[in-house]
Design a protein around this motif. Structure first.
Motif, PDB file in Angstrom:
ATOM      1  N   ILE A 230      -7.120  49.086  57.254  1.00 14.15           N
ATOM      2  CA  ILE A 230      -7.010  47.772  57.877  1.00 14.15           C
ATOM      3  C   ILE A 230      -5.675  47.097  57.583  1.00 14.15           C
ATOM      4  CG2 ILE A 230      -8.185  45.589  58.309  1.00 14.15           C
ATOM      5  CD1 ILE A 230     -10.698  46.882  57.136  1.00 14.15           C
ATOM      6  N   HIS A 231      -4.592  47.673  58.039  1.00 12.92           N
ATOM      7  CA  HIS A 231      -3.242  47.107  57.930  1.00 12.92           C
ATOM      8  C   HIS A 231      -2.907  46.683  56.496  1.00 12.92           C
ATOM      9  CE1 HIS A 231      -2.225  47.121  62.182  1.00 12.92           C
ATOM     10  NE2 HIS A 231      -3.494  46.968  62.365  1.00 12.92           N
ATOM     11  N   SER A 232      -2.880  47.647  55.630  1.00  6.09           N
ATOM     12  CA  SER A 232      -2.568  47.356  54.232  1.00  6.09           C
ATOM     13  C   SER A 232      -1.104  46.948  54.074  1.00  6.09           C
ATOM     14  CB  SER A 232      -2.857  48.582  53.364  1.00  6.09           C
ATOM     15  OG  SER A 232      -2.126  49.689  53.843  1.00  6.09           O
ATOM     16  N   SER A 233      -0.813  46.253  52.998  1.00  5.20           N
ATOM     17  CA  SER A 233       0.562  45.826  52.725  1.00  5.20           C
ATOM     18  C   SER A 233       1.407  47.033  52.361  1.00  5.20           C
ATOM     19  CB  SER A 233       0.578  44.824  51.573  1.00  5.20           C
ATOM     20  OG  SER A 233       0.185  45.470  50.381  1.00  5.20           O
ATOM     21  N   SER A 234       2.724  46.853  52.352  1.00  6.80           N
ATOM     22  CA  SER A 234       3.601  47.987  52.045  1.00  6.80           C
ATOM     23  C   SER A 234       3.400  48.461  50.612  1.00  6.80           C
ATOM     24  CB  SER A 234       5.061  47.618  52.289  1.00  6.80           C
ATOM     25  OG  SER A 234       5.449  46.533  51.502  1.00  6.80           O
ATOM     26  N   LYS A 235       3.121  47.552  49.702  1.00 10.95           N
ATOM     27  CA  LYS A 235       2.912  47.941  48.304  1.00 10.95           C
ATOM     28  C   LYS A 235       1.654  48.796  48.152  1.00 10.95           C
ATOM     29  CE  LYS A 235       2.775  45.942  43.688  1.00 10.95           C
ATOM     30  NZ  LYS A 235       2.815  44.709  42.899  1.00 10.95           N
ATOM     31  N   LYS A 236       0.562  48.362  48.777  1.00  8.61           N
ATOM     32  CA  LYS A 236      -0.685  49.123  48.690  1.00  8.61           C
ATOM     33  C   LYS A 236      -0.559  50.451  49.434  1.00  8.61           C
ATOM     34  CE  LYS A 236      -5.538  49.010  49.503  1.00  8.61           C
ATOM     35  NZ  LYS A 236      -6.686  48.458  49.018  1.00  8.61           N
ATOM     36  N   MET A 237       0.112  50.421  50.566  1.00  5.75           N
ATOM     37  CA  MET A 237       0.296  51.643  51.330  1.00  5.75           C
ATOM     38  C   MET A 237       1.130  52.654  50.546  1.00  5.75           C
ATOM     39  SD  MET A 237       1.600  51.811  55.212  1.00  5.75           S
ATOM     40  CE  MET A 237       2.104  53.322  55.966  1.00  5.75           C
ATOM     41  N   TYR A 238       2.153  52.173  49.845  1.00  6.05           N
ATOM     42  CA  TYR A 238       2.979  53.052  49.015  1.00  6.05           C
ATOM     43  C   TYR A 238       2.146  53.705  47.916  1.00  6.05           C
ATOM     44  CZ  TYR A 238       6.163  54.435  45.304  1.00  6.05           C
ATOM     45  OH  TYR A 238       6.800  55.123  44.307  1.00  6.05           O
ATOM     46  N   HIS A 239       1.321  52.924  47.242  1.00  2.00           N
ATOM     47  CA  HIS A 239       0.507  53.474  46.166  1.00  2.00           C
ATOM     48  C   HIS A 239      -0.488  54.506  46.692  1.00  2.00           C
ATOM     49  CE1 HIS A 239       1.972  51.164  42.787  1.00  2.00           C
ATOM     50  NE2 HIS A 239       1.992  50.098  43.571  1.00  2.00           N
ATOM     51  N   ASN A 240      -1.015  54.276  47.890  1.00  4.44           N
ATOM     52  CA  ASN A 240      -1.950  55.240  48.464  1.00  4.44           C
ATOM     53  C   ASN A 240      -1.252  56.517  48.912  1.00  4.44           C
ATOM     54  OD1 ASN A 240      -4.077  53.489  48.075  1.00  4.44           O
ATOM     55  ND2 ASN A 240      -3.992  52.660  50.138  1.00  4.44           N
ATOM     56  N   LEU A 241      -0.098  56.384  49.538  1.00  2.00           N
ATOM     57  CA  LEU A 241       0.594  57.558  50.065  1.00  2.00           C
ATOM     58  C   LEU A 241       1.284  58.392  48.990  1.00  2.00           C
ATOM     59  CD1 LEU A 241       2.188  56.305  53.394  1.00  2.00           C
ATOM     60  CD2 LEU A 241       0.230  57.815  53.090  1.00  2.00           C
ATOM     61  N   ARG A 242       1.743  57.760  47.922  1.00  5.16           N
ATOM     62  CA  ARG A 242       2.484  58.530  46.918  1.00  5.16           C
ATOM     63  C   ARG A 242       1.588  59.511  46.168  1.00  5.16           C
ATOM     64  NH1 ARG A 242       3.665  54.667  41.707  1.00  5.16           N
ATOM     65  NH2 ARG A 242       1.497  54.492  41.117  1.00  5.16           N
ATOM     66  N   GLU A 243       0.284  59.324  46.229  1.00  5.62           N
ATOM     67  CA  GLU A 243      -0.627  60.279  45.603  1.00  5.62           C
ATOM     68  C   GLU A 243      -0.654  61.604  46.360  1.00  5.62           C
ATOM     69  OE1 GLU A 243      -4.423  58.370  45.395  1.00  5.62           O
ATOM     70  OE2 GLU A 243      -3.687  56.774  44.083  1.00  5.62           O
ATOM     71  N   VAL A 244      -0.362  61.556  47.662  1.00  2.77           N
ATOM     72  CA  VAL A 244      -0.460  62.744  48.495  1.00  2.77           C
ATOM     73  C   VAL A 244       0.900  63.227  49.001  1.00  2.77           C
ATOM     74  CG1 VAL A 244      -1.557  63.704  50.558  1.00  2.77           C
ATOM     75  CG2 VAL A 244      -2.730  61.949  49.241  1.00  2.77           C
ATOM     76  N   TYR A 245       1.782  62.277  49.351  1.00  4.98           N
ATOM     77  CA  TYR A 245       3.069  62.622  49.960  1.00  4.98           C
ATOM     78  C   TYR A 245       4.220  62.100  49.121  1.00  4.98           C
ATOM     79  CZ  TYR A 245       0.040  63.143  54.031  1.00  4.98           C
ATOM     80  OH  TYR A 245      -0.957  63.504  54.879  1.00  4.98           O
ATOM     81  N   TRP A 246       5.378  62.702  49.323  1.00  2.00           N
ATOM     82  CA  TRP A 246       6.602  62.190  48.713  1.00  2.00           C
ATOM     83  C   TRP A 246       7.788  62.634  49.539  1.00  2.00           C
ATOM     84  CZ3 TRP A 246      11.330  63.690  47.111  1.00  2.00           C
ATOM     85  CH2 TRP A 246      12.071  62.742  46.409  1.00  2.00           C
ATOM     86  N   TRP A 247       8.724  61.734  49.753  1.00  2.00           N
ATOM     87  CA  TRP A 247      10.010  62.056  50.346  1.00  2.00           C
ATOM     88  C   TRP A 247      11.010  61.042  49.820  1.00  2.00           C
ATOM     89  CZ3 TRP A 247       5.959  60.091  53.252  1.00  2.00           C
ATOM     90  CH2 TRP A 247       6.149  58.843  53.825  1.00  2.00           C
ATOM     91  N   SER A 248      12.291  61.354  49.957  1.00  2.00           N
ATOM     92  CA  SER A 248      13.297  60.425  49.443  1.00  2.00           C
ATOM     93  C   SER A 248      13.232  59.129  50.246  1.00  2.00           C
ATOM     94  CB  SER A 248      14.690  61.043  49.529  1.00  2.00           C
ATOM     95  OG  SER A 248      15.010  61.323  50.868  1.00  2.00           O
ATOM     96  N   SER A 249      13.385  58.028  49.599  1.00  2.00           N
ATOM     97  CA  SER A 249      13.313  56.661  50.162  1.00  2.00           C
ATOM     98  C   SER A 249      11.963  56.371  50.811  1.00  2.00           C
ATOM     99  CB  SER A 249      14.466  56.404  51.144  1.00  2.00           C
ATOM    100  OG  SER A 249      14.320  57.173  52.317  1.00  2.00           O
ATOM    101  N   ILE A 250      10.889  56.824  50.175  1.00  2.00           N
ATOM    102  CA  ILE A 250       9.544  56.571  50.701  1.00  2.00           C
ATOM    103  C   ILE A 250       9.228  55.080  50.723  1.00  2.00           C
ATOM    104  CG2 ILE A 250       8.478  57.003  48.445  1.00  2.00           C
ATOM    105  CD1 ILE A 250       5.997  58.030  49.915  1.00  2.00           C
ATOM    106  N   LYS A 251       9.616  54.356  49.673  1.00  2.00           N
ATOM    107  CA  LYS A 251       9.338  52.917  49.633  1.00  2.00           C
ATOM    108  C   LYS A 251      10.025  52.194  50.773  1.00  2.00           C
ATOM    109  CE  LYS A 251       8.211  51.343  45.035  1.00  2.00           C
ATOM    110  NZ  LYS A 251       8.642  50.585  43.871  1.00  2.00           N
ATOM    111  N   LYS A 252      11.276  52.528  51.015  1.00  2.00           N
ATOM    112  CA  LYS A 252      12.038  51.886  52.077  1.00  2.00           C
ATOM    113  C   LYS A 252      11.430  52.182  53.445  1.00  2.00           C
ATOM    114  CE  LYS A 252      16.663  51.581  54.025  1.00  2.00           C
ATOM    115  NZ  LYS A 252      18.019  52.114  53.987  1.00  2.00           N
ATOM    116  N   SER A 253      11.045  53.418  53.664  1.00  2.00           N
ATOM    117  CA  SER A 253      10.444  53.810  54.938  1.00  2.00           C
ATOM    118  C   SER A 253       9.149  53.054  55.199  1.00  2.00           C
ATOM    119  CB  SER A 253      10.158  55.313  54.951  1.00  2.00           C
ATOM    120  OG  SER A 253      11.318  56.048  54.795  1.00  2.00           O
ATOM    121  N   ILE A 254       8.318  52.946  54.181  1.00  2.00           N
ATOM    122  CA  ILE A 254       7.042  52.241  54.328  1.00  2.00           C
ATOM    123  C   ILE A 254       7.270  50.758  54.558  1.00  2.00           C
ATOM    124  CG2 ILE A 254       4.942  51.576  53.095  1.00  2.00           C
ATOM    125  CD1 ILE A 254       4.996  54.378  51.809  1.00  2.00           C
ATOM    126  N   ALA A 255       8.185  50.144  53.814  1.00  2.00           N
ATOM    127  CA  ALA A 255       8.474  48.722  53.982  1.00  2.00           C
ATOM    128  C   ALA A 255       8.990  48.424  55.386  1.00  2.00           C
ATOM    129  CB  ALA A 255       9.485  48.265  52.939  1.00  2.00           C
TER     130      ALA A 255
END
Length: 66
Positions: free
Chosen positions: A11-36
């Motif tokens: 349900i349209h999570s914030s970038s911070k919550k989305m980052y924490h959820n995605l980093r458990e499964v995926y990783w790429w350089s500048s992931i935080k920036k891409s999500i934000a």
């Protein structure tokens, strides 16, 4: 990222919550920036931001019937 952000379970999570959820499964350089950037471009998230909502007013006393 679209699925992680807009699924019926997140349900349209914030970038911070989305980052924490995605980093458990995926990783790429500048992931935080891409999500934000992705969340910043979401029209639904921009409409419901706090700065777009009316501020609450003073509480008013309601007379109760006796």
């Amino acid at each position: 990222m679209e699925e992680a952000h807009s699924s019926r379970y997140s349900i349209h999570s914030s970038s911070k919550k989305m980052y924490h959820n995605l980093r458990e499964v995926y990783w790429w350089s500048s992931i935080k920036k891409s999500i934000a950037e992705f969340v910043a471009k979401c029209p639904n998230c921009q409409q419901v931001k706090v700065e777009h909502q009316r501020p609450g007013g003073m509480a008013q006393i309601i007379e109760l019937p006796e």
